[in-house]
Design a protein around this motif. Structure first.
Motif, PDB file in Angstrom:
ATOM      1  N   MET A   1       0.852  -1.167   0.000  1.00 35.28           N
ATOM      2  CA  MET A   1       0.000   0.000   0.000  1.00 35.28           C
ATOM      3  C   MET A   1       0.894   1.225   0.000  1.00 35.28           C
ATOM      4  SD  MET A   1      -2.905  -1.479   0.179  1.00 35.28           S
ATOM      5  CE  MET A   1      -2.971  -3.236   0.133  1.00 35.28           C
ATOM      6  N   SER A  55      -7.437  -2.830   8.137  1.00 43.60           N
ATOM      7  CA  SER A  55      -7.144  -4.196   8.569  1.00 43.60           C
ATOM      8  C   SER A  55      -6.013  -4.237   9.596  1.00 43.60           C
ATOM      9  CB  SER A  55      -6.697  -5.033   7.363  1.00 43.60           C
ATOM     10  OG  SER A  55      -7.736  -5.171   6.446  1.00 43.60           O
ATOM     11  N   ARG A  59       2.428  -8.135   9.082  1.00 47.15           N
ATOM     12  CA  ARG A  59       3.564  -7.788   8.219  1.00 47.15           C
ATOM     13  C   ARG A  59       4.115  -6.421   8.631  1.00 47.15           C
ATOM     14  NH1 ARG A  59       2.898  -3.636   4.935  1.00 47.15           N
ATOM     15  NH2 ARG A  59       1.266  -3.487   3.345  1.00 47.15           N
ATOM     16  N   ARG A  62       5.409  -0.866   5.250  1.00 44.43           N
ATOM     17  CA  ARG A  62       6.256  -0.413   4.145  1.00 44.43           C
ATOM     18  C   ARG A  62       6.576   1.062   4.371  1.00 44.43           C
ATOM     19  NH1 ARG A  62       2.172  -3.053   0.098  1.00 44.43           N
ATOM     20  NH2 ARG A  62       2.933  -5.178   0.105  1.00 44.43           N
ATOM     21  N   TYR A  71      -2.879   0.267   7.963  1.00 48.87           N
ATOM     22  CA  TYR A  71      -3.128  -0.982   8.703  1.00 48.87           C
ATOM     23  C   TYR A  71      -2.952  -0.683  10.177  1.00 48.87           C
ATOM     24  CZ  TYR A  71      -2.677  -4.090   4.586  1.00 48.87           C
ATOM     25  OH  TYR A  71      -2.869  -4.746   3.382  1.00 48.87           O
ATOM     26  N   GLU A  90     -13.116 -11.873   9.838  1.00 48.53           N
ATOM     27  CA  GLU A  90     -12.447 -12.781   8.905  1.00 48.53           C
ATOM     28  C   GLU A  90     -10.956 -12.596   9.087  1.00 48.53           C
ATOM     29  OE1 GLU A  90     -10.371 -11.916   6.175  1.00 48.53           O
ATOM     30  OE2 GLU A  90     -10.515  -9.822   6.750  1.00 48.53           O
ATOM     31  N   TYR A  99      -3.483 -11.425   8.205  1.00 53.53           N
ATOM     32  CA  TYR A  99      -4.269 -10.215   7.950  1.00 53.53           C
ATOM     33  C   TYR A  99      -5.673 -10.477   8.482  1.00 53.53           C
ATOM     34  CZ  TYR A  99      -0.764  -8.819   4.433  1.00 53.53           C
ATOM     35  OH  TYR A  99       0.391  -8.468   3.776  1.00 53.53           O
ATOM     36  N   GLY A 100      -6.289  -9.487   9.109  1.00 51.59           N
ATOM     37  CA  GLY A 100      -7.637  -9.711   9.627  1.00 51.59           C
ATOM     38  C   GLY A 100      -8.449  -8.439   9.757  1.00 51.59           C
ATOM     39  N   THR A 101      -9.764  -8.647   9.810  1.00 51.49           N
ATOM     40  CA  THR A 101     -10.721  -7.546   9.974  1.00 51.49           C
ATOM     41  C   THR A 101     -11.400  -7.716  11.319  1.00 51.49           C
ATOM     42  OG1 THR A 101     -11.137  -7.633   7.592  1.00 51.49           O
ATOM     43  CG2 THR A 101     -12.753  -6.450   8.940  1.00 51.49           C
ATOM     44  N   ASP A 119     -10.683  -4.101   1.727  1.00 52.50           N
ATOM     45  CA  ASP A 119      -9.665  -4.555   0.769  1.00 52.50           C
ATOM     46  C   ASP A 119      -9.066  -5.823   1.371  1.00 52.50           C
ATOM     47  OD1 ASP A 119      -7.164  -5.069  -0.368  1.00 52.50           O
ATOM     48  OD2 ASP A 119      -6.495  -2.995  -0.309  1.00 52.50           O
ATOM     49  N   ASP A 121      -8.369 -10.416   0.817  1.00 53.43           N
ATOM     50  CA  ASP A 121      -8.094 -11.434  -0.199  1.00 53.43           C
ATOM     51  C   ASP A 121      -9.298 -12.363  -0.395  1.00 53.43           C
ATOM     52  OD1 ASP A 121      -8.007 -13.131   1.989  1.00 53.43           O
ATOM     53  OD2 ASP A 121      -6.303 -14.252   1.200  1.00 53.43           O
TER      54      ASP A 121
END
Ligand code: ADP
Ligand code: 5GP
Length: 216
Positions: A1, A55, A59, A62, A71, A90, A99-101, A119, A121
């Motif tokens: 991102m 989310s 990770r 960046r 994030y 999820e 990654y999660g919401t 956004d 997967d």
């Protein structure tokens, strides 16, 4: 991102929950580098009543990414603890990171009458659909894998080996596109953004066929 402020913009809710409206989820998926962040940046300022779901991920950030905007960056240990506590609406493991919401974040915004743009997967989309079947799902395609490679190179946040890994994953993700209600090719940004806006605005119409209950 790559664009930190892209995803967090939301307009003030004119008729909050007092209007009795419950919000709706709009799920956006695409192979990494296709241009989801770019498209979100274009459309969010043009949409009333839409919030972006920030989310949680394990990770590392960046360059330029801001915690709480792009994030919520958390440790693996905390993420796994939250799996055990059933915290996630999820979650998925993507490229070796979680990654999660947050279910609480989603439920709060929906109850306040906001629509939410996610956004996430393909695995995340499947979980959201089973939990919120009225969600609108949109898959964004790159014009070609060659274009996708160029975009990943242009973004400049991945080593060559990682780009090859992302391209392999892209082929697997693209194979799932027909699970989505809508497919949009991000060839030219403005054209794709307009198409995305049209899908969202159309889905919000009360007379949209997908919003009708059929009595046979
Ligand atoms: P994603 O969020 O899907 O990983 P980004 O929005 O970060 O992708 O876009 C990846 C790169 O591709 C960025 O450098 C962006 O400027 C570029 N890009 C996005 N959409 C297009 C497009 N339609 N044409 C050319 N380049 C694009
Ligand atoms: P990136 O690391 O490039 O930001 O994201 C990698 C992938 O993780 C993208 O496909 C993105 O859609 C997905 N992703 C981001 N957040 C979430 C999330 O909360 N849940 C799921 N399932 N996938 C996510």
């Amino acid at each position: 991102m790559t664009e930190p402020d892209a995803k967090n913009r939301s307009k003030k809710l004119p008729n909050s929950s007092a209007g009795g409206r419950t919000g709706r989820l709009f799920v956006l998926s695409a192979p990494s580098g296709t241009g989801k962040t770019t498209l979100c940046r274009r459309i969010l300022p043009r949409l009333e009543n839409m919030r972006f779901s920030v989310s949680y991920t394990t990770r590392p950030p960046r360059p330029g990414e801001i915690s709480g905007k792009d994030y919520h960056f958390i440790s693996r240990q905390v993420f796994e603890e939250m799996i055990r506590k059933n915290h996630w609406a999820e979650w998925a493991k993507v490229y070796d990171n979680y990654y999660g919401t947050s279910a609480k974040d989603i439920e709060r915004d929906l109850a306040s009458g906001y629509d939410i743009l996610l956004d996430i997967d393909v695995n995340g989309m499947r979980q959201i659909i089973s939990r919120f079947p009225q969600s609108v799902t949109i898959f964004i395609m790159p014009p070609s894998l060659e274009d996708l490679r160029h975009r990943l190179e242009k973004r400049g946040s991945d080593e060559a080996g990682v780009i090859d890994k992302r391209l392999k994953a892209a082929t697997r993700e693209i194979a799932c596109r027909y699970e989505y209600g809508h497919i949009i090719v991000n060839d030219r940004v403005e054209r794709a953004a307009c198409q995305l806006l049209a899908v969202i605005e159309n889905s919000r119409q009360p007379n949209c066929p997908e919003n009708q209950e059929y009595k046979l």
